[in-house]
Design an enzyme around this catalytic site. Structure first.
Site, PDB file in Angstrom:
ATOM      1  N   HIS B 141       2.751  -0.512   0.131  1.00 14.98           N
ATOM      2  CA  HIS B 141       3.486  -0.871   1.331  1.00 14.98           C
ATOM      3  C   HIS B 141       2.806  -0.599   2.597  1.00 14.98           C
ATOM      4  O   HIS B 141       3.049  -0.403   3.935  1.00 14.98           O
ATOM      5  CB  HIS B 141       4.548   0.282   1.528  1.00 14.98           C
ATOM      6  CG  HIS B 141       5.533   0.249   0.354  1.00 14.98           C
ATOM      7  ND1 HIS B 141       5.272   1.227  -0.642  1.00 14.98           N
ATOM      8  CD2 HIS B 141       6.465  -0.518  -0.271  1.00 14.98           C
ATOM      9  CE1 HIS B 141       6.271   0.973  -1.677  1.00 14.98           C
ATOM     10  NE2 HIS B 141       6.962   0.124  -1.446  1.00 14.98           N
ATOM     11  N   GLY B 142       1.329  -0.820   2.358  1.00  9.94           N
ATOM     12  CA  GLY B 142       0.528  -1.032   3.606  1.00  9.94           C
ATOM     13  C   GLY B 142       0.186   0.017   4.342  1.00  9.94           C
ATOM     14  O   GLY B 142       0.038  -0.003   5.807  1.00  9.94           O
TER      15      GLY B 142
END
Lengths: 483, 176
Positions: B141-142
């Site tokens: 999810h970065g």
């Protein structure tokens, strides 16, 4: 139930059995009851969902007999099923593709209910039971996907169980409890296996309740108006049994096409790599049927201050107050009455002022907490929104204030409904994309429309939309315009 | 006819019923706890809660992953540049403010030892100076972590967890 008059034993085997255990209720449940004469093909999907459940349970039980529920053996036993077990490949593909088919059918079934207002009185409980089935299905599917113990199984399980860690204080202990350890491991796999076997039978139970509730008031129909007499009805058997069987035929053609020509199309290649706790696949996505909810989960990349929650509540309170002032109810006497009545006064002037005060108070408290600096963390906000997207379905019968059931007679509703369908598809697509840049922005817009549809659009539409004229009866509606 | 509830006996009967119900509820709760607790980590899982690692072979700028409690632990031999970059960050820029000193042991500043599990939803971040802050980057999810494993950007709420550990000798460390 005991009878005052002794029952007569009818002739034949049926009579012998029915005298000892009543068979009529079972017959009533499956085919022996009157139904509206105008059901269209969208009404086929309930029975197709039923056949899907049967397929999943049958193939599932057979797969269990060859599967090894342990972290060391699970992956290999699935390959063993694919390569060595007679028709193992067929059973497994039927089960895996069957899950996708089941969700497709159930989603269409739900959209049918949304369009034709099948959740409205007196079918609220029927709708609730359906939502419970959906939630049980999602839990079952999620745990089933963990069983092959591939990379997606492992990391999907890790990400989804970690959702619970978002809750303050109790979060971490809950996650450890779910895992039975400090990570997803053998104990997790074992309990998921046990529950994956158990829950489908719980679903069967709720499906029976769903059917009993359905038959209490009968099916809704495309006009949304009640059955008024024998001219509006036809017997379920043979008319709808035949139609349902035709639906099964079409459905099984699609099902078979996937099983034999694209069995892995709806899955992920990563799940053919054995689970490895040290390496996360570069792009984790859940199965397609969870994607819209996954997009909602990831839409929140910022903390939400409490005042942002309080402002709409305050606005709502202000709107109520304005209405009360306009109708002349907002008098000093009524306000004193509202403050000194220590219970809900109900649907009258005092009750409405209580509502103003209650909403105003709640909004003010939220804003104040927000101003001190309290926020809902991004992670928790996403988790709450994702679960909220399901929970809100329970409130739908009361959020939709329109008296008209069917979307066919609601010209404005139709537009918002189809936008809702498109929005759900868009969220599904966004859920499959990486959570960055423009995708996150659109996810947030989609999430806003999802909740706006239920919380703002449906309540207001019922008040301001002018529905078309309803037909006198179902039979008038279906014979109108014919020669 | 059914029993006459107006006799004084009725009150005694209510008491008996309430008592019996309360005992039943207590009994059910007492049985429920073992059922619930049976799902918590078992003794053998708890017993495997520490691990010993030889770190003599890890060169400067190198990092390894070891297993502890079923999870990866990152052991990074930081370069002087890593440490400086981390120390240069003002605390006000951090979501979960922690100084570089608070993330390592005194005198062993080159050894950064952290649980390699993203604090967002539990993926394993990529290492070897990945991400915008030359530390770790979680592909799920970065989330971006810096050279001290502190969260700098993305959805994760807190820094990578530093487990309990002791240096049993110059070349050995016991985690847990």
């Amino acid at each position: 139930m005991a009878h005052d008059t002794p029952r007569e034993q009818k002739p034949g085997i049926y009579g012998w059995l029915d005298y000892r255990i009543p068979l009529q209720p079972a017959q009533n449940l499956l085919y022996d009851f009157p139904a509206p004469r105008n059901l269209n093909y969208w009404w086929n999907f309930g029975s197709i969902a039923g056949i899907c459940l049967v397929v999943q349970i049958l193939t599932g039980i057979l797969l269990t007999m060859h599967y090894n529920p342990s972290a060391a053996g699970a992956f290999n036993s699935v390959e063993h099923i694919m390569r060595d077990v007679n028709y193992g490949w067929l059973l497994r593909y039927m089960h895996a593709v069957g899950a996708s088919m089941f969700f497709t059918v159930v989603f269409i079934h739900i959209f049918r209910g949304l369009y034709y207002g099948s959740y409205k009185a007196p079918r609220e409980l029927l709708w609730w039971l359906g939502v419970i089935i959906l939630i049980l299905m999602m839990a079952t599917a999620f745990m089933g996907y963990v069983l092959p113990w591939g990379q997606m199984s492992f990391w999907g399980a890790t990400v989804i169980t970690n959702l619970f860690s978002a809750f303050p204080i109790v979060g971490e202990p809950i996650v450890t409890w779910l895992w039975g350890g400090f990570s997803v491991d053998n104990p997790t796999l074992n309990r998921f296996f046990a529950l994956h076997y158990l829950l489908p039978f719980a679903i069967v139970g709720v499906v029976l309740l769903h059917l009993i509730a359905l038959h209490t008031h009968g099916s809704n129909n495309p006009t949304g108006i009640d059955v008024k007499g024998p001219k509006d009805r036809i017997p379920f058997h043979p008319y709808y049994t035949v139609k349902d069987f035709f639906g099964f035929g079409v459905f099984f053609i699609v099902f078979a096409a996937f099983i034999f020509f694209a069995p892995n199309y709806l899955g992920h290649a990563d799940n053919y790599i054995e689970a490895n706790p040290l390496v996360t696949p570069s792009h984790i996505v859940p199965e397609w049927y969870f994607l819209p909810f996954y997009a909602i989960l990831r839409a929140f990349v910022f903390n939400i201050p409490f005042w942002a929650l309080g402002l709409p509540v305050l606005a709502y309170a202000g709107w109520l107050k304005l209405k009360a002032i306009r109708s002349g109810e907002f008098t000093f006497g009524n306000i004193i009455d509202a403050m000194t009545t220590f219970k809900c006064a109900g649907d009258n002037a005092v009750g409405r002022i209580q509502k103003v005060m209650f909403a105003g108070g709640a909004g003010a408290v939220l804003v104040l907490i927000g101003l001190i600096g309290f926020v809902i963390e991004a992670k928790l906000a996403g988790v709450l929104a994702m679960f909220g997207a399901l929970i809100i379905l329970f409130f739908l019968p009361w959020l939709d204030t329109s008296k008209v059931r069917s979307g066919n007679y609601r010209p404005l509703f139709r537009w918002f409904f189809w936008l809702f369908v498109l929005n759900a598809l868009m969220l599904g697509w966004l859920g499959s994309k990486p959570a960055e840049g423009i995708y996150v922005v659109f996810s947030l817009i989609g999430t806003a429309y999802y909740f706006g549809y239920f919380l703002v659009i449906l309540p207001l539409l019922g008040k301001y939309e002018k529905p078309l004229k309803l037909p006198e009866s179902i039979s008038v509606a279906v014979t109108k315009g014919s020669h | 006819m059914s029993a006459d509830h107006s006799v004084p006996d009725g009150e005694r009967r209510d008491f008996i019923i309430l008592t019996a119900q309360a005992m039943g509820a207590l009994g059910a709760a007492a049985v429920a706890w073992p059922f619930v607790d049976s799902l918590n980590p078992s003794a053998d899982v708890l017993a495997m809660a520490s691990t010993e690692v030889d770190i003599s072979a890890i060169a400067e700028g190198q990092e390894i992953k070891v297993m502890w409690r079923g999870k990866p632990v990152f052991i990074r031999h930081r370069t002087a540049a890593d440490i400086e970059a981390s120390k240069a960050v003002p605390l006000s820029e951090l979501r979960d403010p922690q100084t570089d000193d608070a993330r390592v042991q005194k005198g062993k500043e080159q050894w950064l030892i952290m649980v390699g599990v993203c604090t967002h939803l539990g993926c394993v971040p990529l290492g070897n100076m990945a991400g915008e802050y030359k530390g770790w980057f979680c592909p799920c999810h970065g989330s971006h972590y810096d050279t001290a494993g502190r969260i700098r950007k993305g959805p994760a709420p807190t820094n990578l967890l530093v487990p309990q550990y002791v240096f049993t000798s110059d070349t050995n460390v016991r985690i847990g």
